[in-house]
Every structure is written in structure tokens, then in C-alpha cells.
Design a protein around this motif. Structure first.
Motif, PDB file in Angstrom:
ATOM      1  N   UNK A   1     -15.187  92.510  -2.153  1.00 15.00           N
ATOM      2  CA  UNK A   1     -15.990  92.574  -3.381  1.00 15.00           C
ATOM      3  C   UNK A   1     -17.461  92.458  -3.003  1.00 15.00           C
ATOM      4  N   UNK A   2     -18.277  93.310  -3.593  1.00 14.47           N
ATOM      5  CA  UNK A   2     -19.719  93.290  -3.339  1.00 14.47           C
ATOM      6  C   UNK A   2     -20.348  92.150  -4.147  1.00 14.47           C
ATOM      7  N   UNK A   3     -21.087  91.285  -3.466  1.00 12.64           N
ATOM      8  CA  UNK A   3     -21.761  90.166  -4.119  1.00 12.64           C
ATOM      9  C   UNK A   3     -23.235  90.458  -4.389  1.00 12.64           C
ATOM     10  N   UNK A   4     -23.866  91.215  -3.495  1.00 13.36           N
ATOM     11  CA  UNK A   4     -25.258  91.625  -3.709  1.00 13.36           C
ATOM     12  C   UNK A   4     -25.569  92.838  -2.855  1.00 13.36           C
ATOM     13  N   UNK A   5     -26.595  93.579  -3.273  1.00 17.85           N
ATOM     14  CA  UNK A   5     -27.038  94.777  -2.552  1.00 17.85           C
ATOM     15  C   UNK A   5     -28.413  94.507  -1.959  1.00 17.85           C
ATOM     16  N   UNK A   6     -28.584  94.861  -0.714  1.00 13.33           N
ATOM     17  CA  UNK A   6     -29.885  94.662  -0.059  1.00 13.33           C
ATOM     18  C   UNK A   6     -30.561  95.977   0.287  1.00 13.33           C
ATOM     19  N   UNK A   7     -29.882  97.090   0.036  1.00 10.10           N
ATOM     20  CA  UNK A   7     -30.458  98.417   0.278  1.00 10.10           C
ATOM     21  C   UNK A   7     -30.545  99.177  -1.041  1.00 10.10           C
ATOM     22  N   UNK A   8     -31.390 100.190  -1.058  1.00  6.62           N
ATOM     23  CA  UNK A   8     -31.527 101.052  -2.233  1.00  6.62           C
ATOM     24  C   UNK A   8     -30.398 102.067  -2.226  1.00  6.62           C
ATOM     25  N   UNK A   9     -29.774 102.261  -3.378  1.00  7.82           N
ATOM     26  CA  UNK A   9     -28.675 103.220  -3.480  1.00  7.82           C
ATOM     27  C   UNK A   9     -29.222 104.629  -3.653  1.00  7.82           C
TER      28      UNK A   9
ATOM     29  N   UNK B   1     -21.429 102.436  -5.150  1.00 12.95           N
ATOM     30  CA  UNK B   1     -21.554 101.038  -4.773  1.00 12.95           C
ATOM     31  C   UNK B   1     -22.281 100.275  -5.874  1.00 12.95           C
ATOM     32  N   UNK B   2     -21.712  99.122  -6.289  1.00 11.61           N
ATOM     33  CA  UNK B   2     -22.327  98.297  -7.322  1.00 11.61           C
ATOM     34  C   UNK B   2     -21.850  96.857  -7.157  1.00 11.61           C
TER      35      UNK B   2
ATOM     36  N   UNK C   1     -19.254  86.634   3.225  1.00 15.27           N
ATOM     37  CA  UNK C   1     -19.731  85.347   2.697  1.00 15.27           C
ATOM     38  C   UNK C   1     -21.220  85.341   2.439  1.00 15.27           C
ATOM     39  N   UNK C   2     -21.846  86.504   2.431  1.00 13.99           N
ATOM     40  CA  UNK C   2     -23.254  86.648   2.061  1.00 13.99           C
ATOM     41  C   UNK C   2     -23.387  87.761   1.032  1.00 13.99           C
ATOM     42  N   UNK C   3     -23.196  89.014   1.465  1.00 11.56           N
ATOM     43  CA  UNK C   3     -23.312  90.137   0.541  1.00 11.56           C
ATOM     44  C   UNK C   3     -21.963  90.656   0.058  1.00 11.56           C
ATOM     45  N   UNK C   4     -20.858  90.111   0.634  1.00  9.43           N
ATOM     46  CA  UNK C   4     -19.523  90.470   0.154  1.00  9.43           C
ATOM     47  C   UNK C   4     -18.551  89.338   0.446  1.00  9.43           C
ATOM     48  N   UNK C   5     -17.382  89.441  -0.166  1.00  8.03           N
ATOM     49  CA  UNK C   5     -16.303  88.507   0.159  1.00  8.03           C
ATOM     50  C   UNK C   5     -15.026  89.306   0.337  1.00  8.03           C
ATOM     51  N   UNK C   6     -14.246  88.921   1.326  1.00  2.95           N
ATOM     52  CA  UNK C   6     -12.983  89.586   1.615  1.00  2.95           C
ATOM     53  C   UNK C   6     -11.969  89.168   0.553  1.00  2.95           C
TER      54      UNK C   6
END
Length: 64
Positions: free
Chosen positions: A10-18, A24-25, A56-61
Motif C-alpha cells: 500500500x502506498x503511504x506517500x509519494x515523493x515524486x511527481x506523477x 499511482x496514488x 515502512x516509510x513510503x509504503x507498507x507490505x
């Protein structure tokens, strides 16, 4: 060294521009390659944009 394996994450945050057309969201669950050595998940979007997420930063398994 362990070989990468496919996981759901699961995506927790995005650090790049889509790019336009990206699927991706934040909150979206994707299936990508998990690299244990760097604790990262890799995903290639339908528009060809490559993403790296940090577990555990920008996603979680969710499922390995």
C-alpha cells in the motif's frame, strides 16, 4: 543475497511527481517487486514511469 519477490503493498506517500496517466496514488494497493537488501518495493506504472517505495516509510507490505 535474496532474489527479489513479488509482494502487494500500500502506498503511504509519494515523493515524486506523477506523469500524466499515472495509476499511482496514496492508499492504492499495488503489486511490485520487493528487494529485501534495500527494503524497497519497485513498481512500473502503465505509462512507463518507474517507482521505488521504501518499506515502512513510503509504503507498507500487505502480502508477501
Amino acid at each position: 543475497m535474496n532474489a527479489p519477490k513479488y509482494v502487494n503493498f500500500e502506498i503511504l506517500k509519494l515523493e515524486d511527481i506523477r506523469k500524466t496517466g499515472s495509476t499511482v496514488a496514496i492508499g492504492k494497493v499495488l503489486r511490485g517487486l520487493y528487494y529485501e537488501s534495500s527494503n524497497t518495493a519497485f513498481f512500473s506504472d502503465q505509462n512507463g514511469q518507474d517507482w521505488t517505495f521504501y518499506v515502512n516509510d513510503t509504503c507498507r507490505i500487505i502480502e508477501q
